[in-house]
Design a protein around this motif. Sequence first.
Motif, PDB file in Angstrom:
ATOM      1  N   GLN A  64       4.094  11.663   0.063  1.00  0.00           N
ATOM      2  CA  GLN A  64       3.838  11.691   1.076  1.00  0.00           C
ATOM      3  C   GLN A  64       5.244  12.150   1.531  1.00  0.00           C
ATOM      4  O   GLN A  64       5.537  11.210   2.145  1.00  0.00           O
ATOM      5  CB  GLN A  64       3.185  10.486   1.848  1.00  0.00           C
ATOM      6  CG  GLN A  64       1.774  11.312   3.032  1.00  0.00           C
ATOM      7  CD  GLN A  64       0.868  10.919   3.247  1.00  0.00           C
ATOM      8  OE1 GLN A  64       1.352   9.948   3.885  1.00  0.00           O
ATOM      9  NE2 GLN A  64      -0.765  11.145   2.933  1.00  0.00           N
ATOM     10  N   LYS A  65       5.067  12.854   2.159  1.00  0.00           N
ATOM     11  CA  LYS A  65       6.482  13.662   3.300  1.00  0.00           C
ATOM     12  C   LYS A  65       5.568  14.290   4.311  1.00  0.00           C
ATOM     13  O   LYS A  65       4.331  14.497   4.938  1.00  0.00           O
ATOM     14  CB  LYS A  65       6.896  15.161   2.970  1.00  0.00           C
ATOM     15  CG  LYS A  65       7.451  14.699   1.568  1.00  0.00           C
ATOM     16  CD  LYS A  65       8.989  15.517   0.972  1.00  0.00           C
ATOM     17  CE  LYS A  65       8.906  14.910  -0.313  1.00  0.00           C
ATOM     18  NZ  LYS A  65      10.064  15.110  -0.539  1.00  0.00           N
ATOM     19  N   GLU A  66       6.140  13.489   5.537  1.00  0.00           N
ATOM     20  CA  GLU A  66       5.682  13.749   6.492  1.00  0.00           C
ATOM     21  C   GLU A  66       6.948  14.285   7.564  1.00  0.00           C
ATOM     22  O   GLU A  66       8.122  14.117   7.639  1.00  0.00           O
ATOM     23  CB  GLU A  66       5.324  12.308   7.584  1.00  0.00           C
ATOM     24  CG  GLU A  66       4.260  11.560   6.732  1.00  0.00           C
ATOM     25  CD  GLU A  66       3.728  10.194   7.368  1.00  0.00           C
ATOM     26  OE1 GLU A  66       4.990   9.379   7.988  1.00  0.00           O
ATOM     27  OE2 GLU A  66       2.722   9.832   6.911  1.00  0.00           O
ATOM     28  N   GLY A  67       6.404  14.276   8.678  1.00  0.00           N
ATOM     29  CA  GLY A  67       8.207  14.997  10.200  1.00  0.00           C
ATOM     30  C   GLY A  67       7.718  16.349   9.151  1.00  0.00           C
ATOM     31  O   GLY A  67       7.874  16.657   8.595  1.00  0.00           O
ATOM     32  N   GLY A  68       9.449  16.587   9.982  1.00  0.00           N
ATOM     33  CA  GLY A  68      10.557  17.483   9.848  1.00  0.00           C
ATOM     34  C   GLY A  68      11.799  18.023  10.131  1.00  0.00           C
ATOM     35  O   GLY A  68      11.582  16.871  11.034  1.00  0.00           O
ATOM     36  N   GLY A  69      12.844  18.353   9.558  1.00  0.00           N
ATOM     37  CA  GLY A  69      13.742  17.806  10.309  1.00  0.00           C
ATOM     38  C   GLY A  69      14.806  16.838   9.417  1.00  0.00           C
ATOM     39  O   GLY A  69      14.142  16.043   9.413  1.00  0.00           O
ATOM     40  N   GLU A  98       0.356  -0.846  -0.403  1.00  0.00           N
ATOM     41  CA  GLU A  98       0.029  -0.006   0.030  1.00  0.00           C
ATOM     42  C   GLU A  98       0.366   1.551  -0.450  1.00  0.00           C
ATOM     43  O   GLU A  98       0.955   2.304  -1.197  1.00  0.00           O
ATOM     44  CB  GLU A  98      -1.457  -0.172   1.369  1.00  0.00           C
ATOM     45  CG  GLU A  98      -1.653   1.243   1.827  1.00  0.00           C
ATOM     46  CD  GLU A  98      -3.307   0.994  -0.112  1.00  0.00           C
ATOM     47  OE1 GLU A  98      -3.432   2.469  -0.567  1.00  0.00           O
ATOM     48  OE2 GLU A  98      -3.114   0.412  -0.312  1.00  0.00           O
ATOM     49  N   TRP A  99       1.457   1.351   1.199  1.00  0.00           N
ATOM     50  CA  TRP A  99       2.748   2.622   1.145  1.00  0.00           C
ATOM     51  C   TRP A  99       4.346   1.855   1.034  1.00  0.00           C
ATOM     52  O   TRP A  99       3.730   0.547   2.189  1.00  0.00           O
ATOM     53  CB  TRP A  99       2.640   3.573   2.345  1.00  0.00           C
ATOM     54  CG  TRP A  99       1.163   3.707   2.009  1.00  0.00           C
ATOM     55  CD1 TRP A  99      -0.031   4.129   2.156  1.00  0.00           C
ATOM     56  CD2 TRP A  99       1.053   5.795   1.707  1.00  0.00           C
ATOM     57  NE1 TRP A  99      -1.071   5.019   1.837  1.00  0.00           N
ATOM     58  CE2 TRP A  99      -0.431   6.067   0.782  1.00  0.00           C
ATOM     59  CE3 TRP A  99       2.431   6.375   1.019  1.00  0.00           C
ATOM     60  CZ2 TRP A  99      -0.549   7.396   0.733  1.00  0.00           C
ATOM     61  CZ3 TRP A  99       1.937   7.851  -0.081  1.00  0.00           C
ATOM     62  CH2 TRP A  99       0.499   8.193  -0.074  1.00  0.00           C
ATOM     63  N   ALA A 100       4.992   2.851   0.903  1.00  0.00           N
ATOM     64  CA  ALA A 100       6.097   1.930   1.198  1.00  0.00           C
ATOM     65  C   ALA A 100       7.627   3.826   1.618  1.00  0.00           C
ATOM     66  O   ALA A 100       7.487   4.325   0.803  1.00  0.00           O
ATOM     67  CB  ALA A 100       7.187   1.927   0.042  1.00  0.00           C
ATOM     68  N   ASP A 101       8.230   2.834   2.375  1.00  0.00           N
ATOM     69  CA  ASP A 101       9.672   4.302   2.890  1.00  0.00           C
ATOM     70  C   ASP A 101       9.772   4.170   1.662  1.00  0.00           C
ATOM     71  O   ASP A 101      10.955   3.063   1.448  1.00  0.00           O
ATOM     72  CB  ASP A 101       9.335   4.281   4.361  1.00  0.00           C
ATOM     73  CG  ASP A 101       8.947   4.360   5.524  1.00  0.00           C
ATOM     74  OD1 ASP A 101       8.249   4.917   5.334  1.00  0.00           O
ATOM     75  OD2 ASP A 101       9.646   2.787   6.484  1.00  0.00           O
TER      76      ASP A 101
END
Length: 114
Positions: A61-66, A27-30
Amino acid sequence: MSTPAGFDEVIHPATRLSVVALLAATEWADFAFVRDSLSLSDSALSKQLHTLEGAGYLEIQKEGGGRNRRTKVRLTDRGRTAFEGHVAALRAIVDSAGPATGAAQQQPRTEAGR
């Protein structure tokens, strides 16, 4: 021989085909998983992902920061359909070639050839 219906020039290059095949199984992959699974550099994978995204075949899709920023990717419905069509087209090409034609592959072994 004409190109079969479903053959996709965007997916066909080996690296993009490998990316899409890997993503088709999930479904999703890093990003890191895809990169490491295909032994690609960050920049090489990023380039291929953006090409596929531009065709509407995947979502990034990008999540978080830094330092905790995480990028995930997935095939869109359009991407899955294109992949399935491309695989079918490749099978049609292979099937139309018929059985292996190498004479050495089809001759039985002789006493001298053993």
